[in-house]
Structure formats: structure tokens, C-alpha cells
Design an enzyme around this catalytic site. Sequence first.
Site, mmCIF file in Angstrom:
data_model
loop_
_atom_site.group_PDB
_atom_site.id
_atom_site.type_symbol
_atom_site.label_atom_id
_atom_site.label_comp_id
_atom_site.label_asym_id
_atom_site.label_seq_id
_atom_site.Cartn_x
_atom_site.Cartn_y
_atom_site.Cartn_z
ATOM 1 N N HIS A 210 0.819 -1.219 0.000
ATOM 2 C CA HIS A 210 0.000 0.000 0.000
ATOM 3 C C HIS A 210 0.849 1.263 0.000
ATOM 4 O O HIS A 210 0.305 2.372 -0.086
ATOM 5 C CB HIS A 210 -0.932 0.001 1.223
ATOM 6 C CG HIS A 210 -0.224 0.151 2.526
ATOM 7 N ND1 HIS A 210 0.116 -0.920 3.318
ATOM 8 C CD2 HIS A 210 0.214 1.249 3.190
ATOM 9 C CE1 HIS A 210 0.723 -0.492 4.405
ATOM 10 N NE2 HIS A 210 0.801 0.819 4.354
ATOM 11 N N ASP A 240 -0.140 -7.558 0.791
ATOM 12 C CA ASP A 240 0.373 -6.210 1.071
ATOM 13 C C ASP A 240 1.898 -6.206 0.991
ATOM 14 O O ASP A 240 2.587 -6.100 1.999
ATOM 15 C CB ASP A 240 -0.105 -5.723 2.442
ATOM 16 C CG ASP A 240 0.072 -4.214 2.596
ATOM 17 O OD1 ASP A 240 0.535 -3.566 1.645
ATOM 18 O OD2 ASP A 240 -0.262 -3.697 3.677
ATOM 19 N N SER A 323 4.936 1.669 8.008
ATOM 20 C CA SER A 323 4.536 0.691 6.990
ATOM 21 C C SER A 323 5.740 0.148 6.229
ATOM 22 O O SER A 323 6.634 0.894 5.829
ATOM 23 C CB SER A 323 3.589 1.343 5.979
ATOM 24 O OG SER A 323 2.285 1.399 6.476
ATOM 25 N N SER A 338 2.110 -4.026 7.848
ATOM 26 C CA SER A 338 0.997 -3.701 6.965
ATOM 27 C C SER A 338 0.145 -2.575 7.545
ATOM 28 O O SER A 338 0.009 -1.509 6.943
ATOM 29 C CB SER A 338 0.131 -4.945 6.731
ATOM 30 O OG SER A 338 -1.047 -4.627 6.033
#
Length: 459
Positions: A210, A240, A323, A338
Site C-alpha cells: 500500500h 500487502d 509501513s 501492513s
Amino acid sequence: MRHARRRVVRRVTRLAAVGGLLLGGTMVTHAVASEPGTPDAVPFSTASPADADASGPAADLVQRLGTSRTAGSWVDENGRTVVAVTDEQAAAEVRAAGAEPRMVRHSMDDFDSATETLSSAPRVPGTAWMKDYRSNRVVVRGDSTVSEDDWSSLTEVADGIGDFVRMERVGGTFTTRLAGGLPVLSTAGRCSAGFNVTDGRREFILTAGHCGPQGSVWFSDGGDRKKVGTTVGGSFPGDDYSLIAYEGGRAGENAGVVAVGGGKGVRITGVADPTVGQRIFRSGSTSGLRDGEVTALDVTVNYPEGTVGGLIESDVCAEPGDSGGPMFSEGIALGVTSGGSGDCRAGGITYFQPLTKALADLDLKLIVAPGADGGSPAPEPSQAQGVAAPDSATPGSSTSVRGILPDPSTLVSRLADPRNVGPGLLVMGGSLVALVASRWIRAEQDRKAYQRQYSALWG
């Protein structure tokens, strides 16, 4: 007397200057000899999920017994492996294997059926579900963004599955952690570098999917904003993970090390899947190094951006910007950050993309650090190395993290770094100036003495 003192001062100055030249030359020679070679010459090895006993000590036992007779495994507070079983014969086999059986009502088949039913229901952002092996339940969570109507509809679905599905409301919101692991920046925001991986020809950063779509350009978090690389692939939602191809194709020095803050790093020696109850560590560019415990595997999370399945759940905290940062234990790579809920002040839940899944999907291998002797790689993770009981794990062996990403240090700091040639050149330059100055002062004194002598004779 005054002339004698001057001669002593000049001699001491010349000796100090000559000594400085010798010292500076030695420093430059040492720095050049210790300078890392070209990226192609950096010693590292690789590891893949196939190289390791990736699922912990109970994996073979659970696989042999089957999903109708077992319901997961975990590590208890004393470091013992516990396997949930549904019949006495399976319990006897667990004891014979040296593990502790726990009799339960519901099997893994029941868990899988429940999660399939939940997945087929209308998607509700802000919800997640997990298989809680230790309580022998499927737990459904809803954050503060879930409306009462949506929660009521999902509760009806859960009631239809059975009484082993538990509904829980949690504070905060389930979000991806886009704003560790060194920071990397793009127009999409800030993430953390995860692990370095390779296809045998080029090298990449594996981070969260993402963090940015394919084509995103990434820079180091320094004033020069030096380009790190470009996103060339990945998967989000669904999974992800994503790949950032290094500018120039090479990760550079210490490719098998992850940053944990304060200029320190942890050597990564292998890759594995975690076990419930295992103590783990997470590093990120916002909150640094944090530790926690694995609380669930194969978790499904309905982020606002889409649904991601197969995640690892932990009680370790994380914040925006973390992240993609690495998750590991005892130097064994486990996953990349994630998302989750909460923060590092109040605590919360954090989810991780399993590294073994990403490596298998992308057909890549993890770059691991060389062994302690600087030569062959460290051993691949055994059952004891790959799983650590709560409160017993350590991050792994520490080392410098220079060179993992392009170094954003200034010219002054590079000149001051004793590992570079700068200090030696400064010592040599200063010594040359002192030597030339002493020679000039001597010549000027001789000239004035000559002038005085002849001016007296001519007068």
C-alpha cells in the site's frame, strides 16, 4: 639565549609536521584498505522459505495429523509447544513428539469454514477476523468506524456460523501505516524499508504494497533527497507487499542488515513463518524498534482501501510511517508491517504481511548477512532459532547500518568519519602547512639577519 629557543621551537615544529605527515599517510592507507568494495563484491548469501523449517516446531506435526484433528499450535509462556487436538489418539501422537496437547471442540476445518462464510458476506471496512488458537474461537473485530447497522448485520452472520465465533468492538481504526527500517519517501508519503531481496541479478527493497503503486519513485530521507529506486511490482489489496528496484541495481554494503535506530542494525540470517505466542521485534522509521508477541496467524483485515488476507497479528505497536518496516526475531526475518490500530503511547494491534508468502509469490530470495567471521553465511534457522518464547527473544546480533540506503550524511560528517580518507587528508594537509610555515619563518629570519648585518657594515 633567544636564538637558541627559536631553534628549539623550529625543530619541534618540523618534527611534529613530519610526524603528522606519517600519521596522515597511515590513516589514509588504513581507510582505503578498509573501504568496502564495489557492490558486486559485497559478501552476502540468500535464503528462501524452502531453506528453513519455516513454520516452527509444530508445523510437521500439525500437517501430519491433518486439519480435521488439529486447530493450530502456539508457544506458551514457558516456551513449550502446544498443539490443539480434537481426539485422544492425536493427543498421544503430540505427546510422543515431545509437545503438549490441548483438547478442543473445534478443528481447523471449522475455522476455515467460518472464515469463508465471513468472507462471502458483504464487505464492511473497519472489520477483521482471526483464528484464535488458544481460545479455540474465531474472533471478529470492528473498529470505531463501523456503523451499528453494519455491525448488527455482521453479528447475524456470525450467529449463523456457531457459538465459537466471538464478536469484539475495538477502539481506534484499522488503517495502513503510510505516513524502518530506514525511511523512504515518495509523492505517496513516507514508508519504511523492509528487507533486501534479490532475483539473482538485481536487488530490491521489499516493503508494504500500500506504500505506492507501480512506478512510484522513492528517495532517501536526507536533505539531498537522493533517489533510492522505483516500485516495479507488488500486490495490494489481497496481499500487502511491493518491490522497490534499487537505482543502479544494487543494495550496497550491509544488505543483510535491518536498521533499528541510533545507527545500529540487526543481522538477518534466515527467513521463517512465526508461531502464535512467539516474541517478535518490529522496526520502523517513525517509532523505531518495538517488541511484542504474535497473537494470531492467517488474519483477514478489511482496510478502507481493500481487504488483505493471510496476515500476522501482533500486540506490538506501530504508527504512520512504519509501513513496510521489518518484523523479525533472533535475526530471523518474518514479515513487513501492513497496518493496524492504536499507537505507541496507548498500545494497539499491528498486522504484518508474511515474508515467506511474498518471497514465494515474487520468486525472490532474501539477502542475509554473512557469518560472524565475515565469510560464510550464518546457519539457517532451526526450530529453536525460529521460535522464541514470550519475554525470551532478543533482536539478533547488532552491526552498523551504513550503506543500506544511500548515505544522506553531509560533507563535514564524511570528513570526520575515521572510516573514510577525510581525517587522514586533513592531518596531512595541516602537517604540510606547518612544515611550509616553519621553513618560511626560518627563511624570513635569515633574510632579516642578513639585512641587519650588512646594513651595519654599510652604515
